[in-house]
Design a protein around this motif. Structure first.
Motif, PDB file in Angstrom:
ATOM      1  N   SER A  99     -94.605 -23.580  -5.028  1.00  0.00           N
ATOM      2  CA  SER A  99     -93.694 -24.555  -5.638  1.00  0.00           C
ATOM      3  C   SER A  99     -93.090 -25.526  -4.635  1.00  0.00           C
ATOM      4  CB  SER A  99     -92.581 -23.826  -6.396  1.00  0.00           C
ATOM      5  OG  SER A  99     -91.832 -23.027  -5.502  1.00  0.00           O
ATOM      6  N   GLY A 100     -93.909 -26.041  -3.736  1.00  0.00           N
ATOM      7  CA  GLY A 100     -93.412 -27.125  -2.896  1.00  0.00           C
ATOM      8  C   GLY A 100     -93.541 -26.949  -1.399  1.00  0.00           C
ATOM      9  N   VAL A 101     -93.638 -25.717  -0.902  1.00  0.00           N
ATOM     10  CA  VAL A 101     -93.834 -25.537   0.537  1.00  0.00           C
ATOM     11  C   VAL A 101     -95.296 -25.845   0.818  1.00  0.00           C
ATOM     12  CG1 VAL A 101     -93.849 -23.913   2.466  1.00  0.00           C
ATOM     13  CG2 VAL A 101     -91.945 -23.905   0.844  1.00  0.00           C
ATOM     14  N   HIS A 102     -95.497 -26.868   1.602  1.00  0.00           N
ATOM     15  CA  HIS A 102     -96.843 -27.370   1.892  1.00  0.00           C
ATOM     16  C   HIS A 102     -97.464 -26.657   3.091  1.00  0.00           C
ATOM     17  CE1 HIS A 102    -100.077 -30.238   2.523  1.00  0.00           C
ATOM     18  NE2 HIS A 102     -99.653 -30.428   3.748  1.00  0.00           N
ATOM     19  N   ALA A 103     -96.624 -26.294   4.067  1.00  0.00           N
ATOM     20  CA  ALA A 103     -97.142 -25.670   5.285  1.00  0.00           C
ATOM     21  C   ALA A 103     -96.188 -24.588   5.764  1.00  0.00           C
ATOM     22  CB  ALA A 103     -97.313 -26.722   6.376  1.00  0.00           C
ATOM     23  N   LEU A 104     -96.776 -23.476   6.217  1.00  0.00           N
ATOM     24  CA  LEU A 104     -95.988 -22.364   6.728  1.00  0.00           C
ATOM     25  C   LEU A 104     -96.655 -21.837   7.988  1.00  0.00           C
ATOM     26  CD1 LEU A 104     -93.614 -20.356   6.301  1.00  0.00           C
ATOM     27  CD2 LEU A 104     -95.242 -18.925   5.037  1.00  0.00           C
ATOM     28  N   SER A 105     -95.986 -22.009   9.114  1.00  0.00           N
ATOM     29  CA  SER A 105     -96.451 -21.469  10.381  1.00  0.00           C
ATOM     30  C   SER A 105     -95.738 -20.131  10.574  1.00  0.00           C
ATOM     31  CB  SER A 105     -96.098 -22.440  11.514  1.00  0.00           C
ATOM     32  OG  SER A 105     -96.379 -21.862  12.762  1.00  0.00           O
ATOM     33  N   ILE A 106     -96.494 -19.097  10.932  1.00  0.00           N
ATOM     34  CA  ILE A 106     -95.935 -17.749  11.009  1.00  0.00           C
ATOM     35  C   ILE A 106     -96.098 -17.174  12.411  1.00  0.00           C
ATOM     36  CG2 ILE A 106     -96.086 -15.387  10.115  1.00  0.00           C
ATOM     37  CD1 ILE A 106     -97.364 -16.624   7.566  1.00  0.00           C
ATOM     38  N   VAL A 107     -95.002 -16.700  12.962  1.00  0.00           N
ATOM     39  CA  VAL A 107     -95.008 -15.894  14.182  1.00  0.00           C
ATOM     40  C   VAL A 107     -94.486 -14.538  13.742  1.00  0.00           C
ATOM     41  CG1 VAL A 107     -94.078 -15.597  16.506  1.00  0.00           C
ATOM     42  CG2 VAL A 107     -94.576 -17.901  15.648  1.00  0.00           C
ATOM     43  N   ALA A 108     -95.340 -13.523  13.748  1.00  0.00           N
ATOM     44  CA  ALA A 108     -94.973 -12.184  13.284  1.00  0.00           C
ATOM     45  C   ALA A 108     -95.259 -11.190  14.400  1.00  0.00           C
ATOM     46  CB  ALA A 108     -95.752 -11.831  12.018  1.00  0.00           C
ATOM     47  N   LYS A 109     -94.203 -10.647  14.987  1.00  0.00           N
ATOM     48  CA  LYS A 109     -94.354  -9.771  16.150  1.00  0.00           C
ATOM     49  C   LYS A 109     -93.584  -8.476  15.974  1.00  0.00           C
ATOM     50  CE  LYS A 109     -94.806 -13.552  19.489  1.00  0.00           C
ATOM     51  NZ  LYS A 109     -96.002 -13.283  20.251  1.00  0.00           N
ATOM     52  N   THR A 110     -94.038  -7.455  16.702  1.00  0.00           N
ATOM     53  CA  THR A 110     -93.265  -6.225  16.809  1.00  0.00           C
ATOM     54  C   THR A 110     -92.161  -6.479  17.844  1.00  0.00           C
ATOM     55  OG1 THR A 110     -94.586  -5.337  18.623  1.00  0.00           O
ATOM     56  CG2 THR A 110     -95.309  -4.803  16.362  1.00  0.00           C
ATOM     57  N   CYS A 111     -91.216  -5.579  17.912  1.00  0.00           N
ATOM     58  CA  CYS A 111     -90.137  -5.735  18.896  1.00  0.00           C
ATOM     59  C   CYS A 111     -90.681  -5.750  20.321  1.00  0.00           C
ATOM     60  CB  CYS A 111     -89.096  -4.623  18.725  1.00  0.00           C
ATOM     61  SG  CYS A 111     -88.213  -4.723  17.165  1.00  0.00           S
ATOM     62  N   LYS A 112     -91.644  -4.887  20.605  1.00  0.00           N
ATOM     63  CA  LYS A 112     -92.233  -4.846  21.955  1.00  0.00           C
ATOM     64  C   LYS A 112     -92.957  -6.152  22.272  1.00  0.00           C
ATOM     65  CE  LYS A 112     -95.185  -2.181  25.067  1.00  0.00           C
ATOM     66  NZ  LYS A 112     -95.092  -3.233  26.023  1.00  0.00           N
ATOM     67  N   GLN A 113     -93.730  -6.656  21.323  1.00  0.00           N
ATOM     68  CA  GLN A 113     -94.429  -7.928  21.543  1.00  0.00           C
ATOM     69  C   GLN A 113     -93.432  -9.064  21.786  1.00  0.00           C
ATOM     70  OE1 GLN A 113     -96.643  -7.905  17.872  1.00  0.00           O
ATOM     71  NE2 GLN A 113     -98.567  -7.419  18.932  1.00  0.00           N
ATOM     72  N   TRP A 114     -92.328  -9.049  21.060  1.00  0.00           N
ATOM     73  CA  TRP A 114     -91.294 -10.081  21.226  1.00  0.00           C
ATOM     74  C   TRP A 114     -90.699 -10.004  22.628  1.00  0.00           C
ATOM     75  CZ3 TRP A 114     -90.061 -14.516  19.464  1.00  0.00           C
ATOM     76  CH2 TRP A 114     -88.764 -15.032  19.574  1.00  0.00           C
ATOM     77  N   GLU A 115     -90.400  -8.798  23.084  1.00  0.00           N
ATOM     78  CA  GLU A 115     -89.865  -8.611  24.436  1.00  0.00           C
ATOM     79  C   GLU A 115     -90.886  -9.058  25.485  1.00  0.00           C
ATOM     80  OE1 GLU A 115     -86.767  -7.761  25.427  1.00  0.00           O
ATOM     81  OE2 GLU A 115     -86.220  -7.726  23.303  1.00  0.00           O
ATOM     82  N   ASP A 116     -92.143  -8.665  25.298  1.00  0.00           N
ATOM     83  CA  ASP A 116     -93.203  -9.012  26.243  1.00  0.00           C
ATOM     84  C   ASP A 116     -93.463 -10.518  26.295  1.00  0.00           C
ATOM     85  OD1 ASP A 116     -93.448  -6.318  26.792  1.00  0.00           O
ATOM     86  OD2 ASP A 116     -95.319  -6.052  25.666  1.00  0.00           O
ATOM     87  N   SER A 117     -93.186 -11.224  25.199  1.00  0.00           N
ATOM     88  CA  SER A 117     -93.427 -12.672  25.152  1.00  0.00           C
ATOM     89  C   SER A 117     -92.307 -13.475  25.807  1.00  0.00           C
ATOM     90  CB  SER A 117     -93.577 -13.138  23.706  1.00  0.00           C
ATOM     91  OG  SER A 117     -92.313 -13.145  23.050  1.00  0.00           O
ATOM     92  N   GLY A 118     -91.273 -12.778  26.267  1.00  0.00           N
ATOM     93  CA  GLY A 118     -90.129 -13.491  26.833  1.00  0.00           C
ATOM     94  C   GLY A 118     -89.251 -14.090  25.745  1.00  0.00           C
ATOM     95  N   GLN A 119     -89.451 -13.658  24.522  1.00  0.00           N
ATOM     96  CA  GLN A 119     -88.673 -14.109  23.365  1.00  0.00           C
ATOM     97  C   GLN A 119     -88.751 -15.624  23.179  1.00  0.00           C
ATOM     98  OE1 GLN A 119     -84.753 -12.452  23.943  1.00  0.00           O
ATOM     99  NE2 GLN A 119     -85.501 -10.383  23.723  1.00  0.00           N
ATOM    100  N   LYS A 120     -89.952 -16.141  23.390  1.00  0.00           N
ATOM    101  CA  LYS A 120     -90.173 -17.582  23.261  1.00  0.00           C
ATOM    102  C   LYS A 120     -91.269 -17.858  22.249  1.00  0.00           C
ATOM    103  CE  LYS A 120     -88.674 -18.609  27.905  1.00  0.00           C
ATOM    104  NZ  LYS A 120     -89.051 -18.965  29.242  1.00  0.00           N
ATOM    105  N   ILE A 121     -91.118 -18.975  21.574  1.00  0.00           N
ATOM    106  CA  ILE A 121     -92.165 -19.425  20.656  1.00  0.00           C
ATOM    107  C   ILE A 121     -92.603 -20.815  21.090  1.00  0.00           C
ATOM    108  CG2 ILE A 121     -91.440 -18.053  18.678  1.00  0.00           C
ATOM    109  CD1 ILE A 121     -90.031 -20.543  17.604  1.00  0.00           C
ATOM    110  N   GLY A 122     -93.858 -21.107  20.838  1.00  0.00           N
ATOM    111  CA  GLY A 122     -94.383 -22.417  21.218  1.00  0.00           C
ATOM    112  C   GLY A 122     -93.916 -23.507  20.279  1.00  0.00           C
TER     113      GLY A 122
END
Length: 133
Positions: A99-122
């Motif tokens: 119903s109107g959302v044309h695009a959805l970018s998803i970053v889905a991580k576990t807590c460990k993956q989030w910590e390992d990524s430096g808590q950053k998103i591109g």
């Protein structure tokens, strides 16, 4: 009988009203974002949840809610492949996507993956306006 409320009473509840009225106004102005946030919170009980309205980066009217990026960090993603995590997020937001959302970018991580990524998103890439297809 008419009740007269004191100035002290209004002074004491003023901050409460201001906080809650701002929150209600925000929900009324951003119904899709509010719905996305609510559904992802309910479904995944995330440790981190960011709902970024990226509509302003696209050729849509000001104030649109058509392009989103979500960052969901949850223990519920443990042992679940990335593609299935994306499917789960898409399923939980099916109403918005229909119903109107044309695009959805998803970053889905576990807590460990989030910590390992430096808590950053591109950063999201700039809109190609359909010309890049």
């Amino acid at each position: 009988m008419q009740r007269v409320l004191s100035q002290a009473y209004f002074h004491s509840i003023g901050p409460f009203l201001a906080r809650n009225c701002r929150g209600m106004a925000s929900e009324l102005q951003k119904p899709v974002e509010t719905s996305i946030r609510s559904k992802l919170t309910e479904t995944f009980q995330p440790v981190v949840l960011e709902v970024l309205n990226e509509s302003h980066m696209h050729s849509v009217p000001k104030g649109s809610e058509t392009h989103f990026k979500v960052v969901v960090v949850s223990d519920k993603f443990e042992s679940i492949p990335l593609i299935k995590r994306h499917r789960l997020v898409n399923e939980s937001l099916q109403e918005e996507l229909n119903s109107g959302v044309h695009a959805l970018s998803i970053v889905a991580k576990t807590c460990k993956q989030w910590e390992d990524s430096g808590q950053k998103i591109g950063k999201s890439p700039p809109c190609m306006g359909g010309a890049g297809l």
